[in-house]
Each structure stands twice: as C-alpha cells, then as structure tokens.
Design a protein around this motif. Structure first.
Motif, mmCIF file in Angstrom:
data_model
loop_
_atom_site.group_PDB
_atom_site.id
_atom_site.type_symbol
_atom_site.label_atom_id
_atom_site.label_comp_id
_atom_site.label_asym_id
_atom_site.label_seq_id
_atom_site.Cartn_x
_atom_site.Cartn_y
_atom_site.Cartn_z
ATOM 1 N N ASP A 62 -9.238 -92.420 15.393
ATOM 2 C CA ASP A 62 -9.675 -93.801 15.766
ATOM 3 C C ASP A 62 -8.555 -94.587 16.534
ATOM 4 O OD1 ASP A 62 -10.779 -96.263 16.282
ATOM 5 O OD2 ASP A 62 -11.405 -96.618 14.279
ATOM 6 N N THR A 63 -8.916 -94.575 18.163
ATOM 7 C CA THR A 63 -7.667 -95.187 18.844
ATOM 8 C C THR A 63 -7.739 -96.747 18.747
ATOM 9 O OG1 THR A 63 -9.586 -95.438 20.808
ATOM 10 C CG2 THR A 63 -8.036 -93.442 20.756
ATOM 11 N N SER A 64 -8.691 -97.385 18.076
ATOM 12 C CA SER A 64 -8.659 -98.713 17.757
ATOM 13 C C SER A 64 -7.310 -99.114 17.058
ATOM 14 C CB SER A 64 -9.860 -99.353 17.107
ATOM 15 O OG SER A 64 -10.042 -98.966 16.012
ATOM 16 N N LEU A 65 -6.750 -98.251 16.456
ATOM 17 C CA LEU A 65 -5.565 -98.511 15.538
ATOM 18 C C LEU A 65 -4.345 -98.813 16.647
ATOM 19 C CD1 LEU A 65 -7.482 -97.462 13.416
ATOM 20 C CD2 LEU A 65 -5.375 -96.350 12.544
ATOM 21 N N SER A 66 -4.646 -98.610 17.779
ATOM 22 C CA SER A 66 -3.436 -99.027 18.776
ATOM 23 C C SER A 66 -3.805 -100.186 19.427
ATOM 24 C CB SER A 66 -3.057 -97.841 19.483
ATOM 25 O OG SER A 66 -4.531 -97.386 20.488
ATOM 26 N N GLN A 103 -4.545 -94.931 21.864
ATOM 27 C CA GLN A 103 -3.947 -93.949 21.117
ATOM 28 C C GLN A 103 -4.339 -93.848 19.485
ATOM 29 O OE1 GLN A 103 0.294 -94.329 21.124
ATOM 30 N NE2 GLN A 103 0.398 -93.029 23.118
ATOM 31 N N SER A 104 -4.644 -92.539 19.072
ATOM 32 C CA SER A 104 -4.859 -92.495 17.599
ATOM 33 C C SER A 104 -3.691 -91.640 17.206
ATOM 34 C CB SER A 104 -6.151 -91.882 17.564
ATOM 35 O OG SER A 104 -6.084 -90.358 17.816
ATOM 36 N N CYS A 105 -3.932 -91.685 15.708
ATOM 37 C CA CYS A 105 -2.832 -90.530 15.249
ATOM 38 C C CYS A 105 -2.757 -89.210 15.744
ATOM 39 C CB CYS A 105 -2.937 -90.524 13.470
ATOM 40 S SG CYS A 105 -3.287 -92.020 12.552
ATOM 41 N N THR A 139 -3.367 -88.452 18.503
ATOM 42 C CA THR A 139 -2.660 -88.487 20.120
ATOM 43 C C THR A 139 -1.288 -87.636 19.886
ATOM 44 O OG1 THR A 139 -3.839 -90.267 20.730
ATOM 45 C CG2 THR A 139 -1.995 -89.704 22.055
ATOM 46 N N ASP A 153 1.401 -96.329 23.652
ATOM 47 C CA ASP A 153 0.108 -96.933 23.728
ATOM 48 C C ASP A 153 -0.043 -97.532 25.177
ATOM 49 O OD1 ASP A 153 -2.415 -97.907 23.200
ATOM 50 O OD2 ASP A 153 -1.527 -99.771 23.032
#
Length: 393
Positions: free
Chosen positions: A51-55, A60-62, A64, A87
């Motif tokens: 999930d890129t919303s964590l950046s 970016q996600s984990c 990436t 990011d």
C-alpha cells in the motif's frame, strides 16, 4: 466494497478484498501458502506491504524497496548506487536496502557468550524484530516521510476495509489511538513477512539436499570449499546450523564484523555525502557505545545473494565474483589480488582500519581463479526457484 489490491502480479494469486471481516478470494490460496478465509493478520499485512498510502506522497510502499520480484531487495538503481530513493523523489539513504527474504530468522539483538554482538534488524541491529523494523521507514524523513504516527493511522482509518480488518485483528477502536494503531500496523506487516513467501527454501541447493537434483562439478567444489574450515573462511560467519546438510540453513550467523570495505564514491557523490563519510556501523546502534564496534555490520544471509546485488552495506561491489575476490585479497600475495576487477584499480582505502576482523579475514589459504569461480557457482545455487531465471550464466 473496498478492494485492496496487491501491486505485484508475481505475488498475487488472489485479489484481497478486506471487507466485513473476510477476505474474498479469486484464487484458492494465499501466496504465502495458507488458504484465504478469515482476514488474518497475514492478509492484512500483505495489503499494507503493497500500500503506497503508507508514504507521505503516496508514491512508495514497503514493496518499493523490498520488491518480491527482485528477491525482496530494491531493484531501482541510479549510477552505480545502492541507496534507495525516497518518497519525495529526491532524497537518498546512505545504506543499501537489505533483502527482506529470510529475515524472520534473524534473532533479536543480543550479546553472545563470547561477548560479541549478533542479531537485530537493519545493518546495525537497532530494531529488535520485524515489527519494529516495519515501523521505521514510514516515519523516516528520507524514506516514506510520514510526519507522525497520528497522520498515518488517520489515513488508514479513512479506508473502511482497513477499519474492519484492524478491529477484527486488534480490537475495537484500534485505529482511534495513534500508538495502538501504528503498533498494530507493524505487527500485521511482520506477520506477512513471516509467511513462506519470504522464505520458501526451494533453491537448487535445497533440492540437492532433498535428493531431487545433483550439483554440477563446479557447484559441488564450491559447496565443499564453502563449508571447509581448512580452505576458506566462508562458513565462519555464513553458517548458522551445525550441520552443512541442515535444510533450514540461512547462511548467516548474524554476527557483526568489519571486513575492511572501501568507500563507494559514486553513490556518496550522488547522495550529496562528503567524500570522507564514514558509516559508524554497529556503533550507530543506540544500544552501543563502545568505539571498538565502529565500522562493524551484521552478516547478511546469502540466500538469493546472486540476484540481490549490489553488495555490502554501501553497495560498493556490483558483481558477486568481486565480493569473493575481495575476501581473497587478505590471503593472496599475487598482484592480481590487489586490484578490484570492476574498476581495474586498487581496492581503495579501508574506512575503519582499527576494528578489522583480522582473525576471520585471514583464515585459510589463498584461492586460485578456479576456486573463486566454484564458490560463485555454489552461491548461485542458493537462489529461490522463482528467481532462477534471473541468474546470469
């Protein structure tokens, strides 16, 4: 219905639909090998991992920096570098992102009976376990750059699918509390990283141990040399189990050593770092204050080493054979052993000469070219089956 899709077709045999406390499958099993049914922490962690919303910028996600299609290492390379892009599209770290594969076998940071340190996540062991490691990058200003836990947890709470899944796994109102919600997020990601997807033990070497394939003559020579205490120093740091035939070998004892690496000026320049930058290594761990630990780094697993270059904490070597040749320089007196084959120049200055692991580095005789090649051939057999098509001849 809110769908949380994995970003990588390689991983996904199912579309995760976290809603109503259930994961609705389009396939028969999770990539990690367990049936898709109740929305367990592993399934929630899988959704979070991609999930890129964590950046902060949503770029970016984990995955990436730990791409499952690239041995859970970072495939993005600029110049000759190994430092991951942040990011914001501009920031660079100052260490090579290690593979997340087989990381669940790294023990907590601890002092061994001989007084030396071992274990812990990151190159300097500062994270106790996978969950603590997962909590680092989202708040790191040059990585995923979220301003604080509250902002990230509030973003998760905006997603009805996450609200349902988090409350099912961690209790009602978990995303109403930033600390509690953030802790739950890291635990879910860690649960996903503990699945067999990250540690399948299905390389050619594993198939050899199971009696399913034979090693080539060169690979077998490399295997014998690797585990030999007389002819190489490899297994002094890269063997965890007592028996060389143990099927759960991770090829690291997770100890810390200074092997005398030279600097990597290409990436230093690219990252805007001083030419004389010295990474403190283990001394950068908040738990360590002894200057005698300066410049030491945790021994990485050799699983998938042939497909997860560049190598070392600063990405100074691009080719796996160069790594073996570098170790050989400590025992060989030949003129050729003094030259880095990638640059055609001497290896370069040792960044922290005072804490070198001299005993380990100088153990064993010099290797000729044939034995270096054999060791490389053996190391390639440690590649998980799904990456074998990435191996170079």
């Amino acid at each position: 219905m809110m769908f949380l899709k994995c970003a990588y077709p390689f991983v996904c045999t199912a579309v995760l639909a976290l809603t109503g406390g259930a994961v609705l499958s389009q396939g028969e099993a999770k990539p990690g090998g367990k049936p898709l049914g109740a929305a367990g922490q592993e399934a929630l962690g899988e959704a979070l991992f991609f999930d890129t919303s964590l950046s902060n910028e949503g770029s970016q996600s984990c995955a990436t920096c730990h791409d499952p299609e690239s041995g859970f290492a970072d495939p993005r390379r600029t110049a000759k570098g190994a430092f991951s892009l942040g990011d914001d599209g501009a920031s660079l770290g100052n260490r090579n992102a290690p593979s997340a594969a087989y990381a669940r076998f790294i023990p907590p940071f601890h002092r061994q009976e001989d007084g030396d340190w071992a274990g812990g996540i990151f190159w300097d062991g500062r994270a106790a376990d996978l969950a603590e490691q997962a909590g680092g990058p989202p708040l790191n200003p040059i990585e995923m750059a979220m301003p604080d836990k509250a902002t990230l947890v509030a973003r998760l709470a905006e997603n009805p699918a996450y609200l349902t899944a988090f409350e099912q796994e961690f209790g009602k109102g978990v995303l109403s509390d930033p600390d509690r919600g953030y802790d739950a997020m890291t635990k879910a990601i860690a649960a996903f990283e503990e699945t067999p997807l990250f540690a399948p033990f299905d390389s050619k070497y594993d198939r050899y141990l199971a009696g399913k394939v034979e090693l080539s003559t060169e690979e077998e020579l490399g295997r014998v040399l690797f585990f030999s205490e007389q002819f190489t120093n490899c297994n002094q740091c890269h063997q965890l189990r007592q028996s060389p035939l143990d099927r759960r070998e991770t090829f690291s004892d997770y100890s810390y050593h200074n092997i005398g690496l030279p600097p990597n000026p290409d990436v230093y320049s690219e990252a805007g770092m001083a030419a004389d930058f010295i990474d403190e290594g283990l001394l950068a761990n908040p738990a360590i204050s002894d200057p005698g630990e300066r410049g030491k780094f945790r021994t990485p697993s050799l699983r998938n080493v042939a497909v997860t270059g560049p190598y070392m904490h600063n990405g100074v070597f691009q080719d796996l054979r160069t790594v073996v040749a570098f170790y050989n320089r400590y025992n060989s007196r030949s003129d050729a052993a003094k030259i880095n084959p990638e640059t055609g120049k001497p290896w370069g200055r040792t960044m922290v000469p005072g804490t070198l692991s001299v005993k380990e580095l100088t153990h064993g005789p010099a290797l000729d070219a044939r034995r270096i090649d054999a060791l490389v051939a053996f190391l390639k057999t440690l590649t998980d089956a799904r990456y074998e098509d990435q191996l170079e001849d």
